[in-house]
Design a protein around this motif. Structure first.
Motif, short mmCIF file in Angstrom:
data_model
loop_
_atom_site.label_atom_id
_atom_site.label_comp_id
_atom_site.label_asym_id
_atom_site.label_seq_id
_atom_site.Cartn_x
_atom_site.Cartn_y
_atom_site.Cartn_z
N PRO A 148 0.81 -1.24 0.00
CA PRO A 148 0.00 0.00 0.00
C PRO A 148 0.84 1.27 0.00
N GLU A 149 1.93 1.30 0.78
CA GLU A 149 2.73 2.52 0.85
C GLU A 149 3.38 2.84 -0.49
N ARG A 150 3.90 1.83 -1.16
CA ARG A 150 4.52 2.07 -2.46
C ARG A 150 3.48 2.44 -3.51
N THR A 151 2.31 1.83 -3.42
CA THR A 151 1.25 2.20 -4.35
C THR A 151 0.91 3.68 -4.22
N GLU A 152 0.77 4.15 -2.99
CA GLU A 152 0.45 5.57 -2.79
C GLU A 152 1.60 6.45 -3.24
N ALA A 153 2.84 6.01 -3.01
CA ALA A 153 3.99 6.80 -3.48
C ALA A 153 4.00 6.89 -5.00
N LEU A 154 3.66 5.80 -5.68
CA LEU A 154 3.58 5.82 -7.14
C LEU A 154 2.52 6.81 -7.61
N VAL A 155 1.35 6.76 -6.98
CA VAL A 155 0.25 7.64 -7.38
C VAL A 155 0.60 9.10 -7.11
N GLU A 156 1.15 9.38 -5.95
CA GLU A 156 1.47 10.77 -5.60
C GLU A 156 2.59 11.32 -6.49
#
Length: 264
Positions: free
Chosen positions: A125-133
């Motif tokens: 989840p953390e990397r997914t949000e970092a990718l999106v941001e």
């Protein structure tokens, strides 16, 4: 971030003695889009003379009216808007401006939604949000800089279940569309990113700059980038992996720490 369904809103009323009741719908269904946050990126980014991929080109694809390079005699097919009137008055013959040819102003952000080598194992989840941001920051800054910006991803938009492609544009609603797609991006991956990227590249205009945003840099993705480069494509890599990516000839890369504590 996300895309949420709201409503319809129902209302129930009664008299003070609860003898009579009435109910009904008071608002139609609607949806709420929560845009992703922007992530603070390093100020250096890519090379300052080519921050988003627009540079002078040996092969003329189109002219940039912001980069005049001289004048010449007016000829058939020239736009009347480009007539250089002071030079025309000075020479007594119609003169037209000549602009610097550029390779392209189109930018396509390519997001790898997978956060594990085997995407069926789940997602981080953390990397997914970092990718999106990170992607949200890139598309916002590129549009603010005057570029045409598009977005592709092997992930799925919420409730669609399939990858998506947003063609490059600079229209007034493009930023909202791009941010809405990123808001609804899910880590449901339908194709390995290397395969997806190579299949999507022929559908994009040749002068586009492809900015790959990924939390993984396996050999398959690196090889795909080299193949794009060998076919004359301009690609750049933003990696959120633990380790910096290896050197790729002709491809600029930027390594960002996977931690998400530097949000804007």
């Amino acid at each position: 971030r996300g895309i949420y369904a709201l409503g319809p809103a129902e209302a129930l009323s009664t008299d003070p003695f609860a003898l009579f009741h009435d109910s009904g719908s008071v608002a139609p269904p609607d949806r709420l889009v929560v845009y992703p946050r922007r992530r603070a990126l390093p100020a250096s980014g890519f090379a300052s003379d080519d921050p988003f991929g627009s540079r002078r080109a040996l092969r003329r694809l189109f002219d940039d009216p912001n980069l005049p390079m001289g004048i010449r005699a007016y000829g058939p097919g020239d736009s009347f808007r480009d007539v250089h009137w002071p030079a025309t008055a000075r020479t007594g013959q119609l003169q037209t401006r000549v602009y610097q040819p550029v390779a392209g102003l189109d930018i396509v952000v390519c997001v790898n939604a997978a956060t594990y080598d085997r995407h069926w194992e789940g997602y981080d989840p953390e990397r997914t949000e970092a990718l999106v941001e990170t992607s949200a920051t890139l598309v916002t800054e590129a549009l603010e800089a005057g570029h045409r910006v598009g977005l592709i991803s092997n992930g799925s938009i919420a409730r669609s279940g399939r990858p998506f492609r947003i063609p490059p544009s600079r229209s007034p609603g493009q930023l909202s569309l791009l941010l809405e797609c990123l808001a609804g991006l899910t880590p449901i991956v339908r194709a390995p990113f290397a395969t997806f990227l190579l299949s999507e590249a022929p559908l994009l205009s040749y002068g586009s700059t492809l900015i790959v945003v990924t939390a993984l840099t396996p050999p398959s993705i690196l090889e795909a980038l080299l193949q794009l480069r060998a076919h004359g494509r301009r690609a750049k890599l933003i990696s959120l992996a633990e380790d910096p990516p290896p050197f790729l000839p002709g491809i600029a890369s930027l390594h960002l720490a996977p931690a998400s504590g530097d949000r804007a």
